[in-house]
Design a protein around this motif. Structure first.
Motif, PDB file in Angstrom:
ATOM      1  N   TYR A 196       0.831  -1.199   0.000  1.00  0.00           N
ATOM      2  CA  TYR A 196       0.000   0.000   0.000  1.00  0.00           C
ATOM      3  C   TYR A 196       0.863   1.246   0.000  1.00  0.00           C
ATOM      4  CZ  TYR A 196       0.368  -0.440   5.199  1.00  0.00           C
ATOM      5  OH  TYR A 196       0.790  -0.574   6.502  1.00  0.00           O
ATOM      6  N   ALA A 197       0.226   2.349  -0.396  1.00  0.00           N
ATOM      7  CA  ALA A 197       0.924   3.621  -0.541  1.00  0.00           C
ATOM      8  C   ALA A 197       0.129   4.720   0.138  1.00  0.00           C
ATOM      9  CB  ALA A 197       1.106   3.950  -2.026  1.00  0.00           C
ATOM     10  N   ASN A 198       0.838   5.594   0.861  1.00  0.00           N
ATOM     11  CA  ASN A 198       0.216   6.712   1.555  1.00  0.00           C
ATOM     12  C   ASN A 198       0.560   8.035   0.872  1.00  0.00           C
ATOM     13  OD1 ASN A 198       0.045   4.531   3.457  1.00  0.00           O
ATOM     14  ND2 ASN A 198      -0.363   6.044   5.049  1.00  0.00           N
ATOM     15  N   GLY A 232       4.971   3.924   2.577  1.00  0.00           N
ATOM     16  CA  GLY A 232       4.284   2.756   2.053  1.00  0.00           C
ATOM     17  C   GLY A 232       4.701   1.532   2.833  1.00  0.00           C
ATOM     18  N   ARG A 267      -4.885   6.597   6.353  1.00  0.00           N
ATOM     19  CA  ARG A 267      -5.229   5.432   5.554  1.00  0.00           C
ATOM     20  C   ARG A 267      -4.591   5.528   4.169  1.00  0.00           C
ATOM     21  NH1 ARG A 267     -11.307   6.509   6.352  1.00  0.00           N
ATOM     22  NH2 ARG A 267     -10.367   8.522   6.857  1.00  0.00           N
ATOM     23  N   PRO A 268      -4.092   4.421   3.638  1.00  0.00           N
ATOM     24  CA  PRO A 268      -3.473   4.438   2.311  1.00  0.00           C
ATOM     25  C   PRO A 268      -4.457   4.909   1.241  1.00  0.00           C
ATOM     26  CG  PRO A 268      -2.976   2.395   3.465  1.00  0.00           C
ATOM     27  CD  PRO A 268      -4.036   3.095   4.269  1.00  0.00           C
TER      28      PRO A 268
END
Length: 254
Positions: free
Chosen positions: A113-115, A120, A191-192
Motif C-alpha cells: 500500500y501507498a500513503n 508505504g 489510511r493508504p
C-alpha cells in the motif's frame, strides 16, 4: 478456528497453511545450517515464521537509494541477500519469506500500500485453495511479539493486539483492503490511498517522486503489479494527493 473479522475476511491460525515438523530446539539447529540446506528444510508458512523468529531477523533500513531524475528509487535486497543477511526493512522480510517459500503454494506475491505522505508498506500474500492469505512479516519479528496476544481465536485478544500481526484470509483481496482501511481508521492512522499486488514472489524496487502537494509512486512492471483499491480522497485520509504509476525498471537498478 476461523473467525470473521470483517465482511469477507476471516482470522485464521498460522498453521492453516501447514503445521511445523520441528520443535523450537530443532529449528534453532536448522537456523545455523548453510543457506541451501536451511531452505530445503522449510516447507510451510508456519515453519518459515518459526525460523524467522528463532533466527532473530532484525529490522534495519537497508534499501539502496538511487536518484534517477527527480525520482528516488529504493532497490530492495534479493531473496538470497535477504536470507543471508537476516535483517532489513519490510521489503527485505517479504523477500526473505519468498526465498524460503516460492514454489510451495499456488501463487505467492506482495500485498502493498501507498500513503499520500510518501510512506508505504510491503507485505506478503499467498494464494491457495481459492483463498488469498495475508501476513505481515515485519510484525512476526521477535521484537514485535510483545504487541500480540496468543493466537487464540478470541476476538477480545485480537482487539488488544496489533491487528497486522496475524494471518487473515479472503476470497476477494479487495475485502482485505477494506478491512485494513477500517483498522487504520479505528487506530487513528492515515489510511493508504492505494492498495496493490505485485504478482511475483519477490519485489525488486520502488520509486517515489515527492513534492509539497503530491506523492507519486513508481512500481516496476517486472513485478507484475495490479491495483486492488484506489481510495477516494475522503476515504484515504492524510494530506496532499497521491498517485501510482507502473513503469519499466530503470537500467541502473537491474
Amino acid at each position: 478456528f476461523c473467525i470473521p473479522v470483517f465482511e469477507g475476511v476471516d482470522w485464521v491460525p498460522l498453521n492453516t497453511l501447514g503445521k511445523t515438523r520441528y520443535t523450537n530446539a530443532q529449528m534453532k539447529e536448522i537456523a545455523v545450517l548453510p543457506l541451501p540446506e536451511r531452505k530445503s528444510r522449510i516447507a510451510t508458512l508456519y515453519e518459515a515464521v518459526q525460523l524467522f523468529i528463532l533466527s532473530g531477523f532484525r529490522g534495519a533500513f537497508d534499501n539502496e537509494d538511487v536518484f534517477i531524475g527527480d525520482t528516488l528509487w529504493q532497490k530492495h535486497k534479493s531473496p538470497e541477500q535477504a536470507a543471508a543477511s537476516s535483517e532489513g526493512c519490510c521489503a527485505t522480510d517479504t523477500n526473505w519469506l519468498a526465498f524460503y517459500l516460492r514454489g510451495r503454494y499456488t501463487e505467492m506475491g506482495s500485498f502493498c500500500y501507498a500513503n499520500r505522505d510518501g510512506n508505504g508498506h510491503i507485505t506478503t500474500y499467498i494464494r491457495t485453495g481459492g483463498f488469498y492469505y495475508f501476513i505481515d512479516m515485519m510484525m512476526c519479528r521477535l521484537d514485535s511479539q510483545a504487541f500480540f496476544s496468543p493466537e487464540s481465536g478470541n476476538l477480545r485478544d485480537l482487539a488488544r493486539s496489533e491487528w497486522a500481526g496475524y494471518l487473515y484470509r479472503a476470497e476477494n483481496a479487495v475485502d482485505f483492503c477494506r478491512f485494513a482501511m477500517d483498522r487504520f481508521a479505528a487506530m487513528g492512522r492515515d489510511r493508504p490511498f492505494c492498495f496493490y499486488l505485485r504478482r511475483r514472489p519477490d519485489v525488486t524496487a520502488t520509486g517515489l517522486r515527492l513534492s509539497e502537494d503530491a506523492a507519486v509512486f513508481h512500481v516496476p512492471t517486472c513485478d507484475h503489479p495490479s491495483i486492488l483499491l484506489l481510495a477516494k480522497e475522503s476515504e484515504g485520509g492524510g494530506k496532499g494527493a497521491g498517485s501510482i504509476e507502473f513503469v519499466g525498471l530503470p537500467e541502473k537498478l537491474r
